[in-house]
Design a protein around this motif. Structure first.
Motif, short mmCIF file in Angstrom:
data_model
loop_
_atom_site.label_atom_id
_atom_site.label_comp_id
_atom_site.label_asym_id
_atom_site.label_seq_id
_atom_site.Cartn_x
_atom_site.Cartn_y
_atom_site.Cartn_z
N UNK A 421 0.80 -1.21 0.00
CA UNK A 421 0.00 0.00 0.00
C UNK A 421 0.84 1.28 0.00
N UNK A 422 2.15 1.14 0.16
CA UNK A 422 3.02 2.32 0.33
C UNK A 422 2.90 3.36 -0.79
N UNK A 423 2.79 2.96 -2.05
CA UNK A 423 2.69 3.97 -3.11
C UNK A 423 1.51 4.91 -2.94
N UNK A 424 0.44 4.46 -2.28
CA UNK A 424 -0.76 5.30 -2.11
C UNK A 424 -0.73 6.07 -0.79
N UNK A 425 0.28 5.83 0.03
CA UNK A 425 0.35 6.48 1.34
C UNK A 425 1.20 7.75 1.27
N UNK A 426 1.00 8.63 2.25
CA UNK A 426 1.73 9.89 2.29
C UNK A 426 2.84 9.82 3.33
N UNK A 427 4.02 10.29 2.92
CA UNK A 427 5.14 10.36 3.85
C UNK A 427 5.26 11.77 4.42
N UNK A 428 5.88 11.87 5.56
CA UNK A 428 6.10 13.17 6.18
C UNK A 428 7.25 13.89 5.48
N UNK A 429 7.39 15.16 5.79
CA UNK A 429 8.41 15.98 5.13
C UNK A 429 9.81 15.42 5.31
N UNK A 430 10.06 14.79 6.45
CA UNK A 430 11.40 14.24 6.71
C UNK A 430 11.57 12.83 6.17
N UNK A 431 10.57 12.30 5.43
CA UNK A 431 10.66 10.98 4.84
C UNK A 431 10.14 9.87 5.71
N UNK A 432 9.71 10.20 6.92
CA UNK A 432 9.15 9.18 7.80
C UNK A 432 7.73 8.83 7.38
N UNK A 433 7.23 7.71 7.88
CA UNK A 433 5.87 7.26 7.55
C UNK A 433 5.08 7.12 8.84
N UNK A 434 3.95 7.82 8.91
CA UNK A 434 3.10 7.76 10.10
C UNK A 434 1.80 7.04 9.78
N UNK A 435 1.46 6.07 10.61
CA UNK A 435 0.17 5.39 10.52
C UNK A 435 -0.71 5.94 11.63
N UNK A 436 -1.92 6.38 11.27
CA UNK A 436 -2.85 6.96 12.24
C UNK A 436 -3.79 5.85 12.74
N UNK A 437 -3.74 5.61 14.03
CA UNK A 437 -4.51 4.53 14.65
C UNK A 437 -5.59 5.16 15.53
N UNK A 438 -6.83 5.13 15.05
CA UNK A 438 -7.93 5.75 15.80
C UNK A 438 -9.25 5.28 15.23
N UNK A 439 -10.32 5.45 16.02
CA UNK A 439 -11.63 4.96 15.59
C UNK A 439 -12.30 5.86 14.56
N UNK A 440 -11.98 7.16 14.59
CA UNK A 440 -12.57 8.12 13.64
C UNK A 440 -11.53 8.54 12.61
N UNK A 441 -12.02 9.01 11.48
CA UNK A 441 -11.11 9.44 10.42
C UNK A 441 -10.19 10.55 10.92
N UNK A 442 -8.90 10.47 10.57
CA UNK A 442 -7.98 11.55 10.94
C UNK A 442 -8.09 12.76 10.02
N UNK A 443 -9.03 12.69 9.07
CA UNK A 443 -9.19 13.75 8.07
C UNK A 443 -8.86 13.21 6.70
N UNK A 444 -9.52 13.75 5.68
CA UNK A 444 -9.35 13.25 4.32
C UNK A 444 -7.89 13.25 3.89
N UNK A 445 -7.13 14.24 4.34
CA UNK A 445 -5.74 14.35 3.91
C UNK A 445 -4.86 13.26 4.53
N UNK A 446 -5.36 12.57 5.56
CA UNK A 446 -4.57 11.54 6.23
C UNK A 446 -5.18 10.15 6.10
N UNK A 447 -6.32 10.05 5.43
CA UNK A 447 -7.01 8.76 5.39
C UNK A 447 -6.23 7.66 4.69
N UNK A 448 -5.30 8.04 3.79
CA UNK A 448 -4.49 7.01 3.13
C UNK A 448 -3.61 6.27 4.14
N UNK A 449 -3.35 6.92 5.26
CA UNK A 449 -2.48 6.33 6.30
C UNK A 449 -3.27 5.92 7.54
#
Length: 490
Positions: A421-449
Motif C-alpha cells: 500500500x506504500x505507493x498510495x500512502x503519504x510520507x512526512x516531510x522528513x521521509x518518515x511514515x506515520x500510521x494513524x490509529x484511531x476509531x474516527x477518520x484523521x481527516x481526508x488528507x490523512x485517510x491514506x495512512x
C-alpha cells in the motif's frame, strides 16, 4: 499460524486440562469408549506416587503440542461433521477469500496470505507436492509441519524460489528411490502431518490472481505421480475429540498419537517414563489401570506443568518499545529436546513459522506500557525515514479488537496497512511514515495512512515475511538491530 487457528485450539488452551486424568471414558463414541474407570491394577512395576507426579508433569509438557495437533487434525480432516472440516487426508483445500469482520471462526485472522491446507497421511506411501511458477514479486510459502509440531521443511519464495517444481514428502520409515523430476525430498518424523501454504494477497481486488496461483498447487500420492497402482493403508478408528474429551482423556490421546510417531533419540528418556505409566507404543501396562492414588499424582503433575508453562510464557520475552518479539518455532534440532519451549510455542500459536520465514511483533500497549484503547485515545505509529521493517518480501500491521482478537467493522473496510500500500500512502516531510490509529477518520488528507481502530481495547500484530538477515535486521528475534517503533498517543 502464529495464533490459534480454530475454535478447537482455543478451547484446548483453556484452563482445566488438569482434570484430564481423574475421569475415565469420553462422552462421545471413540476408540476410548471402552476404557472404563481406573481399575486399581497398578502393581510394583509402576513408579512410586512421587515419581508418577514428576512423570506426569514432564509428560504433559512433552505431549501438549502433540495432542493439540491431533485435535486440529481430527477437526480438519477426520470429522466430516465438524464445522472446521476442510478436506480428507492428502487432498488440498484452498481458502480463497479476504477475511473481514464477518469472519469470526478464526481469531487473529490473517488478511495477508490466504491459506491452502493439506493434511498428510504418509503411512502407505509418500506424497508429491507440486507448485506452479509464481510471479517474482508475490510471496508464497509451503510450511511442512509434522505431528511433533516440528517445521521440518519449506518450499517457497525464500526456501526454493518462485519457480515451478515437484517435491516429495516422505514418512519416517520410507527408504525408496527418489524418482526423476523431484527437486527435493522432505522427511516427516511422524506418519501424519500438515502442509500449510500461504499465498500473498496484495489487496482485495487481487483475490482472483491468488486463486489462479492456488489452482496450481497440487498434491498426489507417489504412485499417482508415477502412474502406478495405488497403495492403501489400513483403516484407523480415530478417537473422537472435542474440548471436553481432550481435557478428560489427555494422556489417552497422547497414547494414540505416539503410535504414529517413531521414537527419536532425544525422546528415549521421556518415552520410557511415559511407558512406565501406561502411555505409548512400548507400554507394559494400560494407563486406565493406574490406581486412584497414582491418578491423583498424575493430576497434580499436570497442574504443576500448567503453572510452569504459564510462567515460561510470561517471563520468556522482554518487550521492545512495548512490542513482544520472539520466535519459538523450528525443527527438531531447534528444540533439541527442550519440551518446555516446544509446548510454549504451541500454546502461544501453534503452527507458527520459523523466524527466517516470518517474525510477528505484537502489542496491546503504547510505548509507555499503558493499554491501547481506541475509546480513550488516538495513536500514531511512525517509522523513521529509511527504517521501514527490513524484509525481502513484505510487511503488514493488522488491527484487532483487543477482547475478541477479531477484525473490526469500519467505514473504509480496511483491516491492515501493508507495504504493497506504500505507493498510495503519504510520507512526512522528513521521509518518515506515520500510521494513524484511531476509531474516527484523521481527516481526508490523512485517510491514506489511517488504520481504523475499535471503540475499545486494541491488539496490533505486525507481520514481517522473509525478514532480511543483514543489518539492520529484526533477526535474531528480540535482539536484532532493527526495533519496531512504539505506538504513541497523538
Amino acid at each position: 499460524m502464529t495464533t490459534a487457528y480454530s475454535s478447537i485450539i482455543n478451547r484446548i488452551l483453556a484452563s482445566g486440562l488438569a482434570v484430564a486424568c481423574l475421569t475415565g471414558g469420553v462422552h462421545t463414541p471413540s476408540a476410548f469408549a471402552q476404557s472404563g474407570k481406573a481399575s486399581g491394577k497398578a502393581n510394583a512395576s509402576v513408579p512410586s506416587v512421587e515419581e508418577t507426579e514428576s512423570i506426569a508433569e514432564e509428560g504433559f509438557i512433552y505431549g501438549l503440542p502433540i495432542v493439540m495437533n491431533y485435535a486440529v487434525m481430527y477437526q480438519f480432516s477426520v470429522n466430516k461433521k465438524s464445522t472446521q472440516y476442510k478436506a480428507p487426508f492428502n487432498k488440498l483445500f484452498n481458502e480463497s477469500h479476504v477475511c473481514t469482520y464477518k469472519d469470526t471462526a478464526v481469531v487473529t485472522p490473517n488478511s495477508d496470505t490466504p491459506y491452502s491446507l493439506l493434511w498428510l497421511d504418509l503411512r502407505a506411501e509418500p506424497i508429491v507436492i507440486s507448485v506452479p511458477a509464481v510471479e517474482k514479486n508475490r510471496y508464497y510459502a509451503v510450511q511442512l509441519i509434522d505431528g511433533n509440531t516440528y517445521n521440518y521443511g519449506y518450499i517457497g519464495s525464500r526456501a526454493t524460489g518462485n519457480g515451478a517444481g515437484d517435491y516429495l514428502v516422505v514418512g519416517p520409515s520410507w527408504n525408496g528411490e527418489t524418482p526423476k523430476g523431484i527437486k527435493k525430498v522432505f522427511r516427516s518424523s511422524t506418519q501424519f502431518g500438515f502442509a500449510c501454504i500461504r499465498t500473498q494477497l496484495f489487496k482485495a481486488t487481487d483475490m482472483d490472481n491468488v486463486k489462479k496461483v492456488q489452482a496450481g498447487y497440487k498434491a498426489q500420492t507417489l504412485s499417482a505421480y508415477l502412474h502406478k497402482p495405488a497403495v492403501t493403508a489400513e483403516t484407523i478408528e480415530f478417537p473422537y475429540v472435542d474440548d471436553k474429551s481432550v481435557k478428560e482423556n489427555f494422556f489417552q490421546y497422547l497414547d494414540f498419537a505416539l503410535k504414529y510417531a517413531p521414537v527419536r533419540p532425544e525422546e528415549k528418556l521421556i518415552r520410557a517414563k511415559l511407558a512406565s505409566i501406561g502411555i505409548g507404543p512400548d507400554k507394559k501396562i494400560s494407563f486406565k489401570d493406574l490406581d486412584k492414588e497414582h491418578l491423583l499424582q498424575v493430576s497434580l503433575g499436570v497442574k504443576a506443568a500448567e503453572k510452569k508453562l504459564a510462567e515460561y510464557i510470561a517471563t520468556g520475552t522482554k518487550p521492545i518499545n512495548s512490542w513482544i518479539i520472539t520466535s519459538l518455532f523450528g525443527d527438531s534440532a531447534f528444540y533439541h529436546g527442550d519440551w518446555l519451549k516446544r509446548a510454549a510455542a504451541a500454546k502461544s500459536g501453534i503452527y507458527g513459522n520459523n523466524a527466517v520465514e516470518a517474525v510477528y511483533p505484537m502489542t496491546r500497549q503504547d510505548i509507555t506500557g499503558a493499554p491501547l484503547d481506541g475509546s480513550k485515545h488516538r495513536y500514531t505509529l511512525t517509522f523513521p525515514a529509511g527504517s521501514l521493517p527490513p524484509v525481502n518480501s513484505f510487511w503488514s500491521v493488522t488491527m484487532y479488537d483487543g477482547k475478541s482478537q477479531l477484525l473490526i467493522q469500519n467505514p473504509i473496510n480496511r483491516y491492515l496497512i501493508n507495504s504493497p500500500m506504500l505507493p498510495a500512502m503519504k510520507k512526512n516531510a522528513d521521509g518518515s511514515l506515520t500510521i494513524y490509529i484511531q476509531k474516527d477518520s484523521p481527516g481526508k488528507d490523512k485517510e491514506s495512512n489511517w488504520l481504523p481502530a475499535p471503540n475499545d481495547t486494541i491488539y496490533l500484530v505486525m507481520r514481517l515475511y522473509w525478514p532480511k538477515t543483514e543489518a539492520p535486521s529484526i533477526l535474531p528475534p528480540g535482539s536484532g538491530a532493527w526495533k519496531p517503533p512504539g505506538v504513541v498517543v497523538r
